[in-house]
Scaffold this motif. Structure first.
Motif, PDB file in Angstrom:
ATOM      1  N   LEU A 193     123.437 -23.921  -0.806  1.00 39.19           N
ATOM      2  CA  LEU A 193     122.796 -23.934  -2.120  1.00 39.19           C
ATOM      3  C   LEU A 193     124.086 -24.776  -2.432  1.00 39.19           C
ATOM      4  N   THR A 194     124.187 -25.507  -3.662  1.00 38.66           N
ATOM      5  CA  THR A 194     124.945 -26.793  -4.538  1.00 38.66           C
ATOM      6  C   THR A 194     124.467 -26.783  -5.730  1.00 38.66           C
ATOM      7  N   VAL A 195     125.952 -26.145  -6.196  1.00 33.28           N
ATOM      8  CA  VAL A 195     125.865 -27.097  -7.987  1.00 33.28           C
ATOM      9  C   VAL A 195     125.935 -28.629  -7.755  1.00 33.28           C
ATOM     10  N   VAL A 196     124.726 -29.109  -8.753  1.00 32.10           N
ATOM     11  CA  VAL A 196     125.429 -30.705  -8.337  1.00 32.10           C
ATOM     12  C   VAL A 196     125.728 -30.806  -9.806  1.00 32.10           C
ATOM     13  N   SER A 197     124.855 -30.902 -10.142  1.00 32.09           N
ATOM     14  CA  SER A 197     125.000 -31.240 -11.797  1.00 32.09           C
ATOM     15  C   SER A 197     124.484 -29.580 -12.343  1.00 32.09           C
ATOM     16  N   GLY A 198     126.366 -30.309 -14.197  1.00 33.71           N
ATOM     17  CA  GLY A 198     126.227 -28.893 -14.901  1.00 33.71           C
ATOM     18  C   GLY A 198     127.482 -27.338 -14.149  1.00 33.71           C
ATOM     19  N   ASP A 199     126.932 -26.996 -14.746  1.00 31.28           N
ATOM     20  CA  ASP A 199     127.844 -24.933 -14.628  1.00 31.28           C
ATOM     21  C   ASP A 199     126.633 -23.914 -15.129  1.00 31.28           C
ATOM     22  N   PRO A 200     126.376 -23.091 -13.563  1.00 33.39           N
ATOM     23  CA  PRO A 200     125.831 -22.106 -14.225  1.00 33.39           C
ATOM     24  C   PRO A 200     126.731 -21.147 -16.243  1.00 33.39           C
ATOM     25  N   ASP A 346     123.796 -17.773  -6.045  1.00 31.74           N
ATOM     26  CA  ASP A 346     124.624 -17.728  -5.040  1.00 31.74           C
ATOM     27  C   ASP A 346     125.081 -19.591  -4.613  1.00 31.74           C
ATOM     28  N   ALA A 347     124.643 -20.607  -5.310  1.00 27.12           N
ATOM     29  CA  ALA A 347     124.482 -21.642  -5.280  1.00 27.12           C
ATOM     30  C   ALA A 347     126.173 -21.477  -5.710  1.00 27.12           C
ATOM     31  N   VAL A 348     126.887 -22.250  -4.695  1.00 27.59           N
ATOM     32  CA  VAL A 348     128.589 -22.951  -4.702  1.00 27.59           C
ATOM     33  C   VAL A 348     128.460 -24.052  -5.852  1.00 27.59           C
ATOM     34  N   VAL A 349     129.792 -23.483  -6.610  1.00 28.95           N
ATOM     35  CA  VAL A 349     129.791 -24.590  -7.552  1.00 28.95           C
ATOM     36  C   VAL A 349     130.980 -25.298  -7.479  1.00 28.95           C
ATOM     37  N   PRO A 350     131.597 -26.897  -6.826  1.00 32.49           N
ATOM     38  CA  PRO A 350     132.554 -27.335  -6.205  1.00 32.49           C
ATOM     39  C   PRO A 350     133.177 -27.679  -7.393  1.00 32.49           C
ATOM     40  N   ALA A 351     134.547 -27.229  -6.607  1.00 34.20           N
ATOM     41  CA  ALA A 351     136.444 -26.704  -7.452  1.00 34.20           C
ATOM     42  C   ALA A 351     136.164 -28.292  -8.016  1.00 34.20           C
ATOM     43  N   ALA A 352     136.681 -28.506  -9.227  1.00 38.73           N
ATOM     44  CA  ALA A 352     136.861 -29.343 -10.414  1.00 38.73           C
ATOM     45  C   ALA A 352     137.991 -30.142  -9.770  1.00 38.73           C
ATOM     46  N   VAL A 353     137.948 -31.768  -9.600  1.00 39.87           N
ATOM     47  CA  VAL A 353     138.231 -32.259  -8.951  1.00 39.87           C
ATOM     48  C   VAL A 353     139.466 -32.437 -10.184  1.00 39.87           C
TER      49      VAL A 353
END
Length: 353
Positions: A193-200, A346-353
């Protein structure tokens, strides 16, 4: 007696069933049948979330708007309504809707009225949370199971027909054996599971991308027509073990591969409780769901109780539906919901670039 897998969905097995060819089930069970023209369905959960009791009238009005939108062109074939309080003490009203045609669902979703309401800035500022959790399994990716033969709830009501008594039930692994694709596919989970938009953590709009073969189970209990004895059976014997199992998955399911577990009560459009409940569980894979079902004490107690009482049931209706879906056929969107809602936990939040 016949196979749970309809004739036109059978193929030469490359993966064997979990029982021998001469297995005989201990009691009768049935599955829903659909027309051969049915290729894919949509199972959609539309939620309204609030934390303060004073918000309930506003939340019910929002739920009513969602239900009203079902009456637009290309709306769902059927729907039902539920309510539950999650482990963050938030109320969640849901409209659970089913389509027999993904193209019709897409036309409805993209219609001006539906799209404008969900995309409106008002959804971010009115003090409620909203979510849409949608999966669209093909017919070879889901199964049903009923202890009765008419007026099916959920996806069975879309399919419209009933089998004769079926072979694949009453043993560990029968759930998988009823899914047509399991004849040739292990139905393994893909990716994360991956967060693709926004931040929970920040609220606002959040979109989570699913992955192949997330398993979704709806498992229900309907005591609307049950007499006094069967009501006592449900509340005194079935419900205590069921409630323990559902609470465990709600609070600790992340350790077992359960992304989200909701034990909900059916309601009418005004929010009044009906004599029906069901569990809604999203799992990383069918395998994870099976491991809990076959080995965890909380489910073994449910299973033992069911086997002990099922042959005596007349008006108490028990059922379930289980599906897997391709990642591309899933949508998970959250608006101002708390960060442990649904797939967000449980969704992974991508690291900020």
């Amino acid at each position: 007696m016949e196979s749970a897998i309809d004739t036109h969905l059978r193929c030469p097995r490359t993966l064997s069933r979990r029982v021998s060819g001469d297995y005989a089930p201990p009691f009768p069970m049935f599955v829903a049948r659909g027309d051969k023209a049915l290729q894919q369905v949509v199972m959609a959960y539309f939620g309204v979330q609030y934390s303060e009791e004073g918000k309930r009238p506003q939340a019910l009005a929002a739920l009513g708007h969602i239900v009203e939108s079902f009456g637009l062109a290309d709306g769902p074939v059927r729907h039902d309504l539920t309510d539950h309080v999650d482990n963050q003490d938030h109320h969640n009203l849901m409209a659970v809707a089913y389509w027999a045609d993904p193209a019709a669902y897409c036309r409805w979703l993209r219609s001006d009225d539906v799209r404008a309401w969900w995309e409106s800035q008002e959804r971010l500022t009115e003090g409620l949370g909203y979510f849409r959790e949608v999966v669209a399994p093909r017919v070879e990716q889901f199964e049903t199971l009923y202890a009765f033969t008419e007026d099916f709830p959920g996806i069975g009501g879309v399919m419209g027909q009933c089998s004769d008594e079926i072979e694949e039930h009453g043993y560990w692994g029968s759930m998988r054996d009823r899914i047509p694709l399991s004849q040739t596919d292990w139905l393994e989970a893909g990716s994360e599971l991956t967060v693709v938009s926004g931040d929970p953590a920040k609220g606002g709009r959040v979109i989570v991308r699913g992955h192949d073969n997330i398993a979704l189970i709806r498992s229900g209990q309907d005591w609307m027509a049950a007499g006094e004895d069967e009501r006592a059976l449900y509340f005194d014997e079935i419900l205590p073990s069921l409630q323990d199992g559902m609470d465990f998955l709600r609070d600790n399911g992340d350790t077992l591969g359960c992304y989200s577990n909701r034990f909900v009560r059916s309601i009418d459009i005004d929010g009044n409780e009906l004599d029906e409940s069901y569990n809604i569980g999203h799992w990383r894979s069918l395998d994870a769901l099976e491991r809990w079902a076959e080995s965890h004490p909380t489910h073994l107690r449910i299973f033992v109780t069911f086997f002990r009482v099922v042959t005596g049931l007349e008006k108490l209706r028990l059922y379930h539906e289980v599906s897997v879906a391709d990642g591309k056929d899933q949508m998970f969107e959250y608006i101002n919901c708390h960060p442990r809602t649904g797939m967000m936990r449980d969704a992974v939040v991508p690291a900020a670039v």
